[in-house]
Design a protein around this motif. Structure first.
Motif, PDB file in Angstrom:
ATOM      1  N   SER A  61       3.388  -8.631  -3.138  1.00 35.69           N
ATOM      2  CA  SER A  61       4.189  -7.768  -2.260  1.00 35.69           C
ATOM      3  C   SER A  61       4.094  -6.318  -2.680  1.00 35.69           C
ATOM      4  N   GLY A  62       4.292  -5.441  -1.689  1.00 38.64           N
ATOM      5  CA  GLY A  62       4.380  -4.010  -1.933  1.00 38.64           C
ATOM      6  C   GLY A  62       5.773  -3.563  -1.541  1.00 38.64           C
ATOM      7  N   SER A  63       5.900  -2.928  -0.377  1.00 39.40           N
ATOM      8  CA  SER A  63       7.222  -2.523   0.102  1.00 39.40           C
ATOM      9  C   SER A  63       7.552  -3.094   1.474  1.00 39.40           C
ATOM     10  N   GLN A  64       6.533  -3.533   2.217  1.00 45.14           N
ATOM     11  CA  GLN A  64       6.796  -4.039   3.557  1.00 45.14           C
ATOM     12  C   GLN A  64       7.467  -5.409   3.495  1.00 45.14           C
ATOM     13  N   PHE A  65       8.544  -5.551   4.261  1.00 49.47           N
ATOM     14  CA  PHE A  65       9.297  -6.793   4.273  1.00 49.47           C
ATOM     15  C   PHE A  65       9.522  -7.239   5.709  1.00 49.47           C
ATOM     16  N   PHE A  66       9.790  -8.521   5.885  1.00 49.31           N
ATOM     17  CA  PHE A  66      10.103  -9.021   7.219  1.00 49.31           C
ATOM     18  C   PHE A  66      11.337  -9.914   7.162  1.00 49.31           C
ATOM     19  N   VAL A  67      12.110  -9.876   8.246  1.00 46.86           N
ATOM     20  CA  VAL A  67      13.271 -10.736   8.395  1.00 46.86           C
ATOM     21  C   VAL A  67      12.954 -11.739   9.490  1.00 46.86           C
ATOM     22  N   VAL A  68      13.126 -13.004   9.204  1.00 46.14           N
ATOM     23  CA  VAL A  68      12.796 -14.060  10.158  1.00 46.14           C
ATOM     24  C   VAL A  68      13.880 -14.160  11.234  1.00 46.14           C
ATOM     25  N   GLY A 120       2.208   1.978  -3.461  1.00 49.54           N
ATOM     26  CA  GLY A 120       1.129   2.354  -4.370  1.00 49.54           C
ATOM     27  C   GLY A 120       0.936   1.374  -5.510  1.00 49.54           C
ATOM     28  N   TYR A 121       1.675   0.268  -5.498  1.00 53.11           N
ATOM     29  CA  TYR A 121       1.508  -0.787  -6.501  1.00 53.11           C
ATOM     30  C   TYR A 121       1.926  -2.104  -5.863  1.00 53.11           C
ATOM     31  N   SER A 122       1.704  -3.198  -6.555  1.00 48.03           N
ATOM     32  CA  SER A 122       2.132  -4.495  -6.032  1.00 48.03           C
ATOM     33  C   SER A 122       2.735  -5.341  -7.143  1.00 48.03           C
ATOM     34  N   THR A 123       3.521  -6.330  -6.735  1.00 50.29           N
ATOM     35  CA  THR A 123       4.096  -7.296  -7.665  1.00 50.29           C
ATOM     36  C   THR A 123       3.770  -8.693  -7.144  1.00 50.29           C
ATOM     37  N   ASN A 137      10.336 -10.212 -10.082  1.00 51.87           N
ATOM     38  CA  ASN A 137       9.476  -9.030  -9.943  1.00 51.87           C
ATOM     39  C   ASN A 137       9.664  -8.355  -8.592  1.00 51.87           C
ATOM     40  N   THR A 138       9.741  -9.175  -7.555  1.00 53.39           N
ATOM     41  CA  THR A 138       9.911  -8.658  -6.197  1.00 53.39           C
ATOM     42  C   THR A 138      11.237  -7.935  -6.044  1.00 53.39           C
ATOM     43  N   GLY A 148       0.820  -1.187   0.000  1.00 53.55           N
ATOM     44  CA  GLY A 148       0.000   0.000   0.000  1.00 53.55           C
ATOM     45  C   GLY A 148       0.847   1.225   0.000  1.00 53.55           C
ATOM     46  N   GLY A 149       0.524   2.337   0.408  1.00 52.51           N
ATOM     47  CA  GLY A 149       1.139   3.618   0.476  1.00 52.51           C
ATOM     48  C   GLY A 149       2.417   3.838  -0.283  1.00 52.51           C
ATOM     49  N   SER A 150       3.087   4.917  -0.046  1.00 53.55           N
ATOM     50  CA  SER A 150       4.259   5.233  -0.829  1.00 53.55           C
ATOM     51  C   SER A 150       5.086   6.296  -0.179  1.00 53.55           C
ATOM     52  N   SER A 151       6.172   6.637  -0.840  1.00 52.46           N
ATOM     53  CA  SER A 151       7.046   7.620  -0.268  1.00 52.46           C
ATOM     54  C   SER A 151       7.819   8.323  -1.351  1.00 52.46           C
ATOM     55  N   LYS A 152       8.279   9.505  -1.068  1.00 53.58           N
ATOM     56  CA  LYS A 152       9.120  10.217  -2.013  1.00 53.58           C
ATOM     57  C   LYS A 152      10.546  10.206  -1.515  1.00 53.58           C
ATOM     58  N   GLN A 153      11.471  10.343  -2.454  1.00 53.39           N
ATOM     59  CA  GLN A 153      12.870  10.253  -2.098  1.00 53.39           C
ATOM     60  C   GLN A 153      13.261  11.333  -1.116  1.00 53.39           C
ATOM     61  N   SER A 154      14.031  10.916  -0.142  1.00 52.94           N
ATOM     62  CA  SER A 154      14.551  11.848   0.842  1.00 52.94           C
ATOM     63  C   SER A 154      16.033  12.016   0.602  1.00 52.94           C
ATOM     64  N   ALA A 155      16.492  13.225   0.380  1.00 55.00           N
ATOM     65  CA  ALA A 155      17.897  13.456   0.054  1.00 55.00           C
ATOM     66  C   ALA A 155      18.794  13.144   1.223  1.00 55.00           C
TER      67      ALA A 155
END
Length: 224
Positions: A162-169, A131-134, A89-90, A19-26
Motif C-alpha cells: 500500500s501507498g496512500s490510496q485507499f478504498f471503502v467498500v 513516495g514509499y510503500s508498506t 505497517n499500513t 506512488g506520489g506524495s503531498s506536503k502538509q496544507s495548513a
C-alpha cells in the motif's frame, strides 16, 4: 500507471493505489461553498494537484490503544477505526500521513456505484501516493464487506502493498481476492459513504468517474 482493483466475477477491475506524495496544507485550499446539491453535498471546486515526497514512519502505533480517523468531506463525515493489530505497517503509515495533512484537500477520484469509493491520491489522477510503500499481507480468508477500508495497489505489486490510496467498500461483499491490506472499518457515518458511493457515472464502469467533486477537506486522527 493507474492503480486498480481486480474484481473477480462481474466486474474485472484493477484497483489503484500508491506512488506520489503531498506536503502538509495548513488549511483547505478549496473555494468557499456556494450551493448544496440534491444529495446534500456542498459544491466545491476541484482542489489543485499536490506533489511531494513523505518519509516512511519508523515507529508503529500502540496496539493497546484505539485509533480513529475522522474523514470530513463536503458530503458529510465518516470515521475509520484503524486495524492496528492486524495491519501494523499500513496503519502506522496512514496515521502518519493524516498527521501531516497529506489527505487534506484531496478528492475521491474513483467512485464505482455498488462497489467502492477510492481516494487518497494527492494528484487526483489515480497515479499518486506518498513516495514509499508498506506491506501487510492479509489472511487468505479476508473478505471485503460493506464498510471495510483497504489499501489500493497496482497489479504488479505483491499482495498487501500500500501507498496512500485507499478504498471503502460499498458492496455487501465485494468479490475481491485477499490482495489488499485492510486498513480498518467504518464505525460511524456509513450512510455518508453510501451517499458518496452513488456519485459515480455507471457508464464509465470500472473507471468510476465521479459525477461531481467529492473533497476530503480534513482528516483527523484521534486516540483513545
Amino acid at each position: 500507471m493507474r492503480h486498480r482493483l481486480a474484481l473477480a466475477l462481474v466486474l474485472l477491475l484493477a484497483l489503484a493505489g500508491c506512488g506520489g506524495s503531498s506536503k502538509q496544507s495548513a488549511s483547505p485550499t478549496t473555494t468557499a461553498p456556494t450551493t448544496t446539491d440534491a444529495a446534500g453535498c456542498i459544491q466545491l471546486a476541484h482542489p489543485p494537484s499536490k506533489e511531494g515526497s513523505e518519509k516512511k514512519p519508523k515507529s508503529k502505533l500502540d496496539p493497546s490503544k484505539t485509533y480513529d480517523v475522522l474523514i470530513h468531506t463536503n458530503c458529510g463525515d465518516f470515521t475509520i477505526r484503524l486495524a492496528v493489530k492486524t495491519a501494523p505497517n499500513t496503519t502506522a503509515s496512514f496515521a502518519s500521513l493524516v498527521d501531516k495533512g497529506f489527505f487534506d484537500d484531496t478528492v475521491f477520484h474513483r467512485i464505482v456505484p455498488g462497489f467502492v469509493i477510492q481516494g487518497g491520491d494527492p494528484t487526483g489522477t489515480g497515479t499518486g501516493g506518498p513516495g514509499y510503500s508498506t506491506v501487510d499481507r492479509p489472511p487468505q480468508a479476508t473478505r471485503y464487506t460493506h464498510g471495510v477500508v483497504a489499501m489500493a495497489k497496482t497489479g504488479a505489486e505483491p499482495p498487501g502493498t500500500s501507498g496512500s490510496q485507499f478504498f471503502v467498500v460499498t458492496a455487501p461483499d465485494a468479490p475481491l481476492p485477499p490482495d489488499y491490506a485492510v486498513l480498518g472499518k467504518v464505525v460511524k457515518g456509513l450512510a455518508v459513504v453510501d451517499k458518496i458511493g452513488q456519485l459515480g457515472d455507471p457508464a464509465t464502469g470500472g473507471e468510476g468517474l465521479p459525477t461531481e467533486v467529492v473533497v476530503i477537506e480534513k482528516a483527523t486522527l484521534t486516540t483513545h
